[in-house]
Design a protein around this motif. Structure first.
Motif, PDB file in Angstrom:
ATOM      1  N   PRO A 284     -13.568  39.109  38.733  1.00 62.21           N
ATOM      2  CA  PRO A 284     -13.162  37.746  38.404  1.00 62.21           C
ATOM      3  C   PRO A 284     -13.425  36.738  39.527  1.00 62.21           C
ATOM      4  O   PRO A 284     -13.449  35.539  39.293  1.00 62.21           O
ATOM      5  N   TYR A 285     -13.636  37.241  40.734  1.00 63.37           N
ATOM      6  CA  TYR A 285     -13.868  36.326  41.857  1.00 63.37           C
ATOM      7  C   TYR A 285     -15.345  36.183  42.188  1.00 63.37           C
ATOM      8  O   TYR A 285     -15.710  35.556  43.170  1.00 63.37           O
ATOM      9  N   SER A 286     -16.212  36.766  41.383  1.00 60.68           N
ATOM     10  CA  SER A 286     -17.651  36.625  41.592  1.00 60.68           C
ATOM     11  C   SER A 286     -18.157  35.420  40.823  1.00 60.68           C
ATOM     12  O   SER A 286     -17.550  34.986  39.850  1.00 60.68           O
ATOM     13  N   SER A 287     -19.298  34.911  41.245  1.00 56.06           N
ATOM     14  CA  SER A 287     -19.896  33.808  40.490  1.00 56.06           C
ATOM     15  C   SER A 287     -21.050  34.298  39.623  1.00 56.06           C
ATOM     16  O   SER A 287     -21.520  33.554  38.784  1.00 56.06           O
ATOM     17  N   ALA A 288     -21.506  35.538  39.835  1.00 58.28           N
ATOM     18  CA  ALA A 288     -22.634  36.048  39.066  1.00 58.28           C
ATOM     19  C   ALA A 288     -22.519  37.563  38.910  1.00 58.28           C
ATOM     20  O   ALA A 288     -21.948  38.244  39.746  1.00 58.28           O
ATOM     21  N   MET A 289     -23.081  38.033  37.801  1.00 65.35           N
ATOM     22  CA  MET A 289     -23.106  39.467  37.528  1.00 65.35           C
ATOM     23  C   MET A 289     -24.507  39.823  37.041  1.00 65.35           C
ATOM     24  O   MET A 289     -25.090  39.109  36.227  1.00 65.35           O
ATOM     25  N   HIS A 290     -25.038  40.923  37.542  1.00 56.44           N
ATOM     26  CA  HIS A 290     -26.346  41.431  37.130  1.00 56.44           C
ATOM     27  C   HIS A 290     -26.208  42.910  36.785  1.00 56.44           C
ATOM     28  O   HIS A 290     -25.466  43.631  37.435  1.00 56.44           O
ATOM     29  N   ILE A 291     -26.999  43.343  35.794  1.00 56.32           N
ATOM     30  CA  ILE A 291     -26.985  44.757  35.394  1.00 56.32           C
ATOM     31  C   ILE A 291     -28.383  45.141  34.904  1.00 56.32           C
ATOM     32  O   ILE A 291     -29.086  44.324  34.303  1.00 56.32           O
ATOM     33  N   MET A 292     -28.790  46.381  35.195  1.00 57.34           N
ATOM     34  CA  MET A 292     -30.114  46.864  34.788  1.00 57.34           C
ATOM     35  C   MET A 292     -29.980  48.220  34.099  1.00 57.34           C
ATOM     36  O   MET A 292     -29.170  49.050  34.511  1.00 57.34           O
ATOM     37  N   LEU A 293     -30.798  48.433  33.086  1.00 55.35           N
ATOM     38  CA  LEU A 293     -30.937  49.728  32.431  1.00 55.35           C
ATOM     39  C   LEU A 293     -32.368  50.188  32.680  1.00 55.35           C
ATOM     40  O   LEU A 293     -33.320  49.442  32.397  1.00 55.35           O
ATOM     41  N   ASN A 294     -32.520  51.391  33.220  1.00 55.64           N
ATOM     42  CA  ASN A 294     -33.833  51.896  33.611  1.00 55.64           C
ATOM     43  C   ASN A 294     -34.186  53.180  32.886  1.00 55.64           C
ATOM     44  O   ASN A 294     -33.304  53.971  32.548  1.00 55.64           O
TER      45      ASN A 294
ATOM     46  N   LEU B 123     -29.944  42.071  32.673  1.00 45.51           N
ATOM     47  CA  LEU B 123     -29.118  40.955  32.195  1.00 45.51           C
ATOM     48  C   LEU B 123     -28.323  40.366  33.353  1.00 45.51           C
ATOM     49  O   LEU B 123     -27.973  41.064  34.296  1.00 45.51           O
ATOM     50  N   TRP B 124     -28.024  39.097  33.223  1.00 44.36           N
ATOM     51  CA  TRP B 124     -27.184  38.451  34.225  1.00 44.36           C
ATOM     52  C   TRP B 124     -26.318  37.396  33.558  1.00 44.36           C
ATOM     53  O   TRP B 124     -26.598  36.918  32.468  1.00 44.36           O
TER      54      TRP B 124
ATOM     55  N   ASN C 199     -15.911  38.067  32.932  1.00 39.40           N
ATOM     56  CA  ASN C 199     -16.946  38.000  31.910  1.00 39.40           C
ATOM     57  C   ASN C 199     -17.488  39.394  31.644  1.00 39.40           C
ATOM     58  O   ASN C 199     -17.413  40.273  32.493  1.00 39.40           O
ATOM     59  N   TYR C 200     -18.047  39.556  30.449  1.00 44.62           N
ATOM     60  CA  TYR C 200     -18.627  40.834  30.057  1.00 44.62           C
ATOM     61  C   TYR C 200     -20.087  40.630  29.673  1.00 44.62           C
ATOM     62  O   TYR C 200     -20.449  39.602  29.104  1.00 44.62           O
ATOM     63  N   LEU C 201     -20.885  41.643  29.972  1.00 46.03           N
ATOM     64  CA  LEU C 201     -22.268  41.702  29.498  1.00 46.03           C
ATOM     65  C   LEU C 201     -22.403  42.954  28.645  1.00 46.03           C
ATOM     66  O   LEU C 201     -21.946  44.029  29.039  1.00 46.03           O
ATOM     67  N   SER C 202     -23.032  42.808  27.496  1.00 43.78           N
ATOM     68  CA  SER C 202     -23.273  43.961  26.618  1.00 43.78           C
ATOM     69  C   SER C 202     -24.684  43.888  26.081  1.00 43.78           C
ATOM     70  O   SER C 202     -25.206  42.805  25.825  1.00 43.78           O
ATOM     71  N   SER C 203     -25.268  45.038  25.898  1.00 46.89           N
ATOM     72  CA  SER C 203     -26.587  45.105  25.283  1.00 46.89           C
ATOM     73  C   SER C 203     -26.806  46.527  24.783  1.00 46.89           C
ATOM     74  O   SER C 203     -26.064  47.447  25.140  1.00 46.89           O
ATOM     75  N   GLY C 204     -27.829  46.686  23.974  1.00 42.72           N
ATOM     76  CA  GLY C 204     -28.198  47.999  23.482  1.00 42.72           C
ATOM     77  C   GLY C 204     -29.648  47.980  23.060  1.00 42.72           C
ATOM     78  O   GLY C 204     -30.195  46.921  22.751  1.00 42.72           O
TER      79      GLY C 204
ATOM     80  N   MET D 189     -28.123  50.368  36.842  1.00 38.35           N
ATOM     81  CA  MET D 189     -28.060  49.961  38.256  1.00 38.35           C
ATOM     82  C   MET D 189     -27.538  48.536  38.351  1.00 38.35           C
ATOM     83  O   MET D 189     -27.650  47.756  37.402  1.00 38.35           O
ATOM     84  N   ILE D 190     -26.993  48.217  39.529  1.00 35.27           N
ATOM     85  CA  ILE D 190     -26.694  46.815  39.850  1.00 35.27           C
ATOM     86  C   ILE D 190     -27.535  46.440  41.063  1.00 35.27           C
ATOM     87  O   ILE D 190     -27.773  47.266  41.941  1.00 35.27           O
ATOM     88  N   PRO D 191     -28.022  45.204  41.088  1.00 33.94           N
ATOM     89  CA  PRO D 191     -28.871  44.766  42.194  1.00 33.94           C
ATOM     90  C   PRO D 191     -28.086  44.650  43.501  1.00 33.94           C
ATOM     91  O   PRO D 191     -26.854  44.561  43.506  1.00 33.94           O
ATOM     92  N   ALA D 192     -28.817  44.625  44.589  1.00 32.20           N
ATOM     93  CA  ALA D 192     -28.225  44.509  45.926  1.00 32.20           C
ATOM     94  C   ALA D 192     -27.284  43.305  45.996  1.00 32.20           C
ATOM     95  O   ALA D 192     -27.605  42.227  45.501  1.00 32.20           O
ATOM     96  N   GLY D 193     -26.112  43.530  46.585  1.00 35.48           N
ATOM     97  CA  GLY D 193     -25.165  42.451  46.833  1.00 35.48           C
ATOM     98  C   GLY D 193     -24.240  42.115  45.671  1.00 35.48           C
ATOM     99  O   GLY D 193     -23.334  41.296  45.823  1.00 35.48           O
ATOM    100  N   TYR D 194     -24.420  42.717  44.515  1.00 41.45           N
ATOM    101  CA  TYR D 194     -23.565  42.402  43.359  1.00 41.45           C
ATOM    102  C   TYR D 194     -22.549  43.519  43.136  1.00 41.45           C
ATOM    103  O   TYR D 194     -22.709  44.629  43.625  1.00 41.45           O
TER     104      TYR D 194
END
Length: 195
Positions: A121-131, A140-141, A150-155, A169-174
Motif C-alpha cells: 500500500p505504500y508503493s507507487s508502482a507494481m510490476h509483475i512478469m510471467l515467463n 503488467l504494471w 491495488n491488484y493485478l490479475s491476468s491469465g 518474477m518481479i523486476p528489480a527494486g519492486y
C-alpha cells in the motif's frame, strides 16, 4: 485347426454322407477363408484396444496447481527476482515446486495460467512478469495514485512441451504484498489437454 477339419470330415462320413456328395476341398477353402478373415478382424481389434488404452492413459494425466505467496512483503533487490509461492493450496501432479517457484510441464500440451498479485500500500508502482523458459510472456504494471492496495490479475493459454518451465518474477527494486493468511497474491495453472 486341421484336427477340427479332419474331425468334421470323419463325422460326415460316419453319418452316411458320401464323399462324392461332399466337396471337401471347397469346404476347406471356405473354412480357411473364414479363419483368415477372423485373424484380420482380431488384429484390427487388438490395435484398436491399444489405441483406446493409450487415449485413456492420456486422459488420466491430471495437472493443476494453486499457490499463494504467503509472506508479507516480497521485494526484489538490484536484479529481477523469481517469485516462490510457498503456500501450496493444490498441487495435483506435483508439477509446481514450492521450493523453486517453477512449474515444469510433465507432459506436452496446452495449459492455462492465471495470477493475481497485490502491491504494497505504500508503493507507487507494481510490476509483475510471467515467463516461459526464461522468456517473458506477460509484463503488467500498475501505478498507485490513491495510496490504497491495488491488484493485478491476468491469465493466458500457453502451449508447452514436456519439461518447459513457467515462473513469475518481479523486476528489480519492486515489491509485492501477501497477507500471511489471506492468499492475496496467487498463481495457478492447469492442463487443458495433451498434444
Amino acid at each position: 485347426m486341421r484336427a477340427a477339419i479332419s474331425l468334421l470330415v470323419l463325422l460326415f462320413s460316419m453319418c452316411g454322407v458320401q464323399c462324392g456328395e461332399l466337396d471337401v476341398s471347397a469346404e476347406l477353402k471356405e473354412l480357411r477363408d473364414m479363419v483368415v478373415e477372423l485373424r484380420g478382424m482380431l488384429k484390427y481389434t487388438q490395435n484398436e484396444v491399444k489405441v483406446l488404452e493409450a487415449e485413456n492413459a492420456a486422459a488420466k494425466t491430471k495437472v493443476a496447481f494453486s499457490v499463494g505467496l504467503g509472506k508479507g512483503f516480497t521485494q526484489a533487490g538490484s536484479d529481477h527476482m523469481n517469485l516462490v509461492f510457498s503456500r501450496v493450496i493444490t498441487n495435483v501432479g506435483e508439477a509446481y515446486s514450492s521450493e523453486t517457484g517453477f512449474f515444469t510441464a510433465p507432459v506436452s500440451g496446452v495449459y492455462y495460467f492465471r495470477f493475481t498479485v497485490r502491491d504494497d500500500p505504500y508503493s507507487s508502482a507494481m510490476h509483475i512478469m510471467l515467463n516461459k523458459n526464461g522468456e517473458r510472456l506477460v509484463w503488467l504494471w500498475d501505478y498507485d495514485t490513491d495510496g490504497r492496495p491495488n491488484y493485478l490479475s491476468s491469465g493466458l493459454t500457453v502451449q508447452l512441451e514436456q519439461g518447459d518451465a513457467v515462473n513469475m518474477m518481479i523486476p528489480a527494486g519492486y515489491r509485492l504484498w501477501d497477507d500471511a493468511d489471506g492468499n492475496e497474491s496467487t498463481f495457478s495453472g492447469f492442463l487443458l489437454f495433451r498434444l
